[in-house]
Motif scaffolding. Structure first.
Motif, PDB file in Angstrom:
ATOM      1  N   ILE A  41     -36.177  -3.820   0.819  1.00 55.30           N
ATOM      2  CA  ILE A  41     -36.530  -5.234   0.804  1.00 55.30           C
ATOM      3  C   ILE A  41     -37.113  -5.532  -0.575  1.00 55.30           C
ATOM      4  N   SER A  86     -37.755  -8.858  -1.747  1.00 57.34           N
ATOM      5  CA  SER A  86     -38.738  -9.926  -1.597  1.00 57.34           C
ATOM      6  C   SER A  86     -38.669 -10.485  -0.188  1.00 57.34           C
ATOM      7  N   ASP A  87     -39.808 -10.946   0.270  1.00 58.86           N
ATOM      8  CA  ASP A  87     -39.955 -11.501   1.614  1.00 58.86           C
ATOM      9  C   ASP A  87     -40.991 -12.607   1.496  1.00 58.86           C
ATOM     10  N   THR A  88     -40.525 -13.843   1.404  1.00 59.86           N
ATOM     11  CA  THR A  88     -41.425 -14.971   1.170  1.00 59.86           C
ATOM     12  C   THR A  88     -41.231 -16.037   2.257  1.00 59.86           C
ATOM     13  N   ARG A 119     -38.469 -18.348   6.155  1.00 54.40           N
ATOM     14  CA  ARG A 119     -38.674 -17.016   5.589  1.00 54.40           C
ATOM     15  C   ARG A 119     -37.416 -16.629   4.820  1.00 54.40           C
ATOM     16  N   HIS A 120     -37.580 -16.308   3.543  1.00 57.05           N
ATOM     17  CA  HIS A 120     -36.438 -15.919   2.711  1.00 57.05           C
ATOM     18  C   HIS A 120     -36.551 -14.435   2.381  1.00 57.05           C
ATOM     19  N   ILE A 121     -35.457 -13.719   2.647  1.00 53.96           N
ATOM     20  CA  ILE A 121     -35.407 -12.279   2.412  1.00 53.96           C
ATOM     21  C   ILE A 121     -34.347 -11.976   1.358  1.00 53.96           C
ATOM     22  N   THR A 122     -34.703 -11.139   0.402  1.00 54.61           N
ATOM     23  CA  THR A 122     -33.750 -10.584  -0.547  1.00 54.61           C
ATOM     24  C   THR A 122     -33.863  -9.075  -0.429  1.00 54.61           C
ATOM     25  N   ALA A 123     -32.705  -8.416  -0.230  1.00 53.25           N
ATOM     26  CA  ALA A 123     -32.712  -6.971  -0.046  1.00 53.25           C
ATOM     27  C   ALA A 123     -31.595  -6.324  -0.847  1.00 53.25           C
ATOM     28  N   ASP A 149     -29.020 -11.776   0.597  1.00 54.26           N
ATOM     29  CA  ASP A 149     -30.043 -12.818   0.709  1.00 54.26           C
ATOM     30  C   ASP A 149     -29.808 -13.591   1.995  1.00 54.26           C
ATOM     31  N   ASP A 163     -32.016 -16.493   4.969  1.00 52.05           N
ATOM     32  CA  ASP A 163     -33.201 -17.191   5.449  1.00 52.05           C
ATOM     33  C   ASP A 163     -33.318 -17.001   6.950  1.00 52.05           C
ATOM     34  N   ILE A 187     -37.106  -6.245   9.895  1.00 51.58           N
ATOM     35  CA  ILE A 187     -38.097  -7.292   9.636  1.00 51.58           C
ATOM     36  C   ILE A 187     -38.460  -8.101  10.878  1.00 51.58           C
TER      37      ILE A 187
END
Length: 98
Positions: free
Chosen positions: A8, A10-12, A18-22, A34, A36, A97
Motif C-alpha cells: 500500500i 498511500s491510503d487517504t 477513501r483513496h488507495i494507491t498500491a 488506484d 476509491d 484494507i
C-alpha cells in the motif's frame, strides 16, 4: 503466499472517500492500482501498465460494486501459472484494507 508482496503506497480519506494507491506483486504486469472506497463500494478502479483493455474493463465492471464481494469474486484469478494476476492483486489489496 505467492503474490502477497503488494504494498500500500498511500491510503487517504477526503470528503468521506477513501483513496488507495498500491503497488501490486512483481509477478503481474501492472505496476500500480488506484481505487476509491465510499460506503463500502469500489469506485474509479484504475491500473497502471498491464493489459490495458482488460484492466479498463475490470474497472468498469467493478464500478459501484461492494468491495468485499469484488474481492471474493476476483480472489484466485491466475495469469499463466504465476499464482496471481492483476485482478487477484486488487482482490488481495482490497481484502487487506477491509
Amino acid at each position: 503466499m505467492l503474490g502477497d508482496d503488494f504494498k500500500i503506497l498511500s491510503d487517504t480519506v477526503k470528503d468521506g472517500v477513501r483513496h488507495i494507491t498500491a503497488a501490486p506483486s512483481g509477478l503481474v504486469c501492472s505496476s500500480q492500482i488506484d481505487f476509491d472506497l465510499k460506503d463500502g463500494k469500489l469506485h474509479n478502479v484504475q491500473y497502471v501498465r498491464g493489459c490495458h483493455g482488460n484492466l479498463l474493463a475490470i474497472g468498469r465492471l467493478l464500478e459501484g460494486m461492494d468491495a468485499a464481494k469484488a474481492s471474493e469474486t476476483l480472489r484466485g484469478v491466475d495469469c499463466h501459472g504465476r499464482g496471481t494476476a492483476c485482478a487477484d492483486q486488487l482482490a488481495r489489496i482490497v481484502a487487506s484494507i477491509l
